[in-house]
Design an enzyme around this catalytic site. Structure first.
Site, PDB file in Angstrom:
ATOM      1  N   ASP A   5       0.817  -1.212   0.000  1.00 35.16           N
ATOM      2  CA  ASP A   5       0.000   0.000   0.000  1.00 35.16           C
ATOM      3  C   ASP A   5       0.854   1.267   0.000  1.00 35.16           C
ATOM      4  O   ASP A   5       0.503   2.261  -0.641  1.00 35.16           O
ATOM      5  CB  ASP A   5      -0.934   0.002   1.211  1.00 35.16           C
ATOM      6  CG  ASP A   5      -2.112  -0.942   1.034  1.00 35.16           C
ATOM      7  OD1 ASP A   5      -2.481  -1.220  -0.118  1.00 35.16           O
ATOM      8  OD2 ASP A   5      -2.655  -1.400   2.053  1.00 35.16           O
ATOM      9  N   GLY A   6       1.970   1.249   0.726  1.00 35.32           N
ATOM     10  CA  GLY A   6       2.835   2.414   0.751  1.00 35.32           C
ATOM     11  C   GLY A   6       3.371   2.760  -0.620  1.00 35.32           C
ATOM     12  O   GLY A   6       3.396   3.929  -1.026  1.00 35.32           O
ATOM     13  N   GLU A  41      -4.710  10.065   4.818  1.00 29.02           N
ATOM     14  CA  GLU A  41      -5.042  10.943   5.932  1.00 29.02           C
ATOM     15  C   GLU A  41      -3.952  11.980   6.160  1.00 29.02           C
ATOM     16  O   GLU A  41      -2.800  11.800   5.762  1.00 29.02           O
ATOM     17  CB  GLU A  41      -5.257  10.153   7.229  1.00 29.02           C
ATOM     18  CG  GLU A  41      -4.001   9.687   7.925  1.00 29.02           C
ATOM     19  CD  GLU A  41      -3.393   8.428   7.358  1.00 29.02           C
ATOM     20  OE1 GLU A  41      -2.156   8.388   7.190  1.00 29.02           O
ATOM     21  OE2 GLU A  41      -4.147   7.477   7.075  1.00 29.02           O
ATOM     22  N   ALA A  89     -11.159   6.507   1.458  1.00 23.61           N
ATOM     23  CA  ALA A  89     -10.176   5.515   1.002  1.00 23.61           C
ATOM     24  C   ALA A  89      -9.185   5.167   2.092  1.00 23.61           C
ATOM     25  O   ALA A  89      -8.688   4.041   2.163  1.00 23.61           O
ATOM     26  CB  ALA A  89      -9.438   6.039  -0.232  1.00 23.61           C
ATOM     27  N   TYR A 117      -4.761   4.203   9.278  1.00 20.45           N
ATOM     28  CA  TYR A 117      -4.470   4.749  10.605  1.00 20.45           C
ATOM     29  C   TYR A 117      -5.750   5.152  11.330  1.00 20.45           C
ATOM     30  O   TYR A 117      -5.894   4.962  12.540  1.00 20.45           O
ATOM     31  CB  TYR A 117      -3.521   5.934  10.446  1.00 20.45           C
ATOM     32  CG  TYR A 117      -2.971   6.497  11.730  1.00 20.45           C
ATOM     33  CD1 TYR A 117      -2.990   5.772  12.921  1.00 20.45           C
ATOM     34  CD2 TYR A 117      -2.402   7.766  11.757  1.00 20.45           C
ATOM     35  CE1 TYR A 117      -2.481   6.290  14.087  1.00 20.45           C
ATOM     36  CE2 TYR A 117      -1.882   8.297  12.926  1.00 20.45           C
ATOM     37  CZ  TYR A 117      -1.924   7.565  14.085  1.00 20.45           C
ATOM     38  OH  TYR A 117      -1.424   8.085  15.238  1.00 20.45           O
ATOM     39  N   ASN A 118      -6.707   5.705  10.592  1.00 24.69           N
ATOM     40  CA  ASN A 118      -7.976   6.116  11.189  1.00 24.69           C
ATOM     41  C   ASN A 118      -8.658   4.963  11.923  1.00 24.69           C
ATOM     42  O   ASN A 118      -9.147   5.121  13.047  1.00 24.69           O
ATOM     43  CB  ASN A 118      -8.891   6.663  10.098  1.00 24.69           C
ATOM     44  CG  ASN A 118     -10.299   6.918  10.581  1.00 24.69           C
ATOM     45  OD1 ASN A 118     -10.557   7.840  11.333  1.00 24.69           O
ATOM     46  ND2 ASN A 118     -11.235   6.078  10.125  1.00 24.69           N
ATOM     47  N   SER A 147      -7.247   2.203  13.037  1.00 22.57           N
ATOM     48  CA  SER A 147      -6.421   1.806  14.179  1.00 22.57           C
ATOM     49  C   SER A 147      -6.652   2.720  15.377  1.00 22.57           C
ATOM     50  O   SER A 147      -6.508   2.296  16.524  1.00 22.57           O
ATOM     51  CB  SER A 147      -4.937   1.828  13.798  1.00 22.57           C
ATOM     52  OG  SER A 147      -4.666   0.896  12.774  1.00 22.57           O
ATOM     53  N   ALA A 195      -5.813   8.677  21.087  1.00 19.19           N
ATOM     54  CA  ALA A 195      -5.622   8.598  22.541  1.00 19.19           C
ATOM     55  C   ALA A 195      -6.004   9.897  23.232  1.00 19.19           C
ATOM     56  O   ALA A 195      -5.193  10.547  23.892  1.00 19.19           O
ATOM     57  CB  ALA A 195      -4.172   8.205  22.871  1.00 19.19           C
TER      58      ALA A 195
END
Length: 253
Positions: free
Chosen positions: A43-44, A114, A151, A156-157, A159, A178
Site C-alpha cells: 500500500d505504501g 489521511e 479511502a 491509521y484512522n 487503528s 488517545a
C-alpha cells in the site's frame, strides 16, 4: 490494439522479480505514454505511485507484492491484459495540507489516506479544532488527531478507533488519537467540503508534528486541511473487489 502497460515496482526483491517477469511477458512502456500503470508492491508503494503519477492520464492498477495490500489486487502473472480490460475504476480525491511551523514557514502536501498530527515530545498535545472558520473544540488534549478520506478510513484512522467510511459517502472522518480530555470524545464526521484547522497550543512546550501520507513536518503551530477535488486519482480494481466491497467486508472481520 494491445494495451500499453508501464510497470513500477518497489525496491523489495519480490516486487523487482515480479516486474522483471511481467516485463518479459508483456513489455514495458514509458508511464507518460501508457494506457495503464501497474504498481507492484504494498500500500505504501501504491500511495507513492499515485502521488508521483497524479498528472498523468493513465489509471493505476496495483498488484500486491507487499504485506496488507488494501489498495492492491491479487498478484498473478497470467492474463494481465484481460484483467486490466475488465477492471473497474474508482476515483479518489486527496486531502491538501498546509502546515505552518514555529519559524513561520509553510509546507504543503497531499494525502490520499489521511493528514495526522502527533505529539513529538513527552507531553500530550493541546489542539484547538476549527471547522469552516468556527471553533468546534477549544481544547483537545491527546496524543494526536487526524482527518481521513473514505479511502484511508481503514488505515491509521481505523487503528485509532475511527469509523470506516463508504467510498461514495462524501464525508471525512476527524478522529482523536488517545484523547485524554475530553476523554470520551471519539471524533466527528464532516462533509467532504469542510475545511479543518488544527491550532497547536503551547507549541514549544508540547511540540507537534504533522504527516500527510507519511510526509512529515515538524514543529507545527497550525495545520489547514481540505479535500482537493481538482485532483482525481484513478485506481483500478478487479470486478467485485473494489474499494466499496473492501470497506464493507472490513467491517465484518
Amino acid at each position: 490494439m494491445s494495451l500499453r502497460i508501464a510497470f513500477a515496482a518497489s525496491s523489495a526483491p519480490i516486487a523487482q522479480s515480479a516486474k522483471a517477469g511481467l516485463t518479459r511477458r508483456y513489455g514495458d512502456h514509458n508511464e507518460d505514454g501508457a494506457d495503464v500503470i501497474v504498481a507492484l508492491g504494498g500500500d505504501g508503494f501504491m500511495l507513492d505511485t499515485l502521488h508521483r503519477t497524479q498528472n498523468l492520464p493513465a489509471p493505476v492498477y496495483g498488484m500486491n507484492r507487499g504485506t496488507v495490500g488494501f489498495l492492491m489486487n491479487e498478484y498473478s502473472d497470467h492474463g494481465l491484459p484481460e484483467r486490466l480490460e475488465q477492471a473497474e475504476q474508482e476515483v479518489i480525491n486527496p486531502l491538501s495540507m498546509k502546515a505552518t511551523t514555529q519559524d513561520g514557514g509553510e509546507q504543503r502536501a497531499l494525502a490520499i489516506n489521511e493528514v495526522s498530527l502527533l505529539r513529538a515530545g513527552p507531553q500530550a498535545a493541546r489542539l484547538r479544532i476549527i471547522v469552516d472558520g468556527k471553533v468546534r473544540m477549544s481544547e483537545l488534549v491527546c496524543d494526536g488527531a487526524l482527518v481521513s478520506t473514505p479511502a484511508g478510513s481503514t488505515a491509521y484512522n481505523y487503528s485509532a478507533h475511527g469509523p470506516i467510511l463508504p467510498i461514495g459517502s462524501d464525508v471525512l472522518a476527524l478522529t482523536a488519537v488517545a484523547a485524554f480530555r475530553p476523554r470520551r470524545w471519539r471524533g466527528a464526521l464532516l462533509p467532504k467540503t469542510a475545511e479543518v484547522t488544527f491550532e497547536v497550543m503551547e507549541a514549544q512546550k508540547r511540540p507537534v508534528m504533522a504527516e500527510a501520507d507519511g510526509r512529515a513536518v515538524r514543529d507545527v503551530v497550525r495545520v489547514d486541511i481540505r479535500s482537493e477535488p481538482s485532483i482525481a486519482h484513478k485506481v483500478l480494481f478487479d470486478p467485485g473487489h473494489g474499494l466499496e466491497e473492501r470497506l464493507i467486508r472490513e467491517q465484518f472481520v
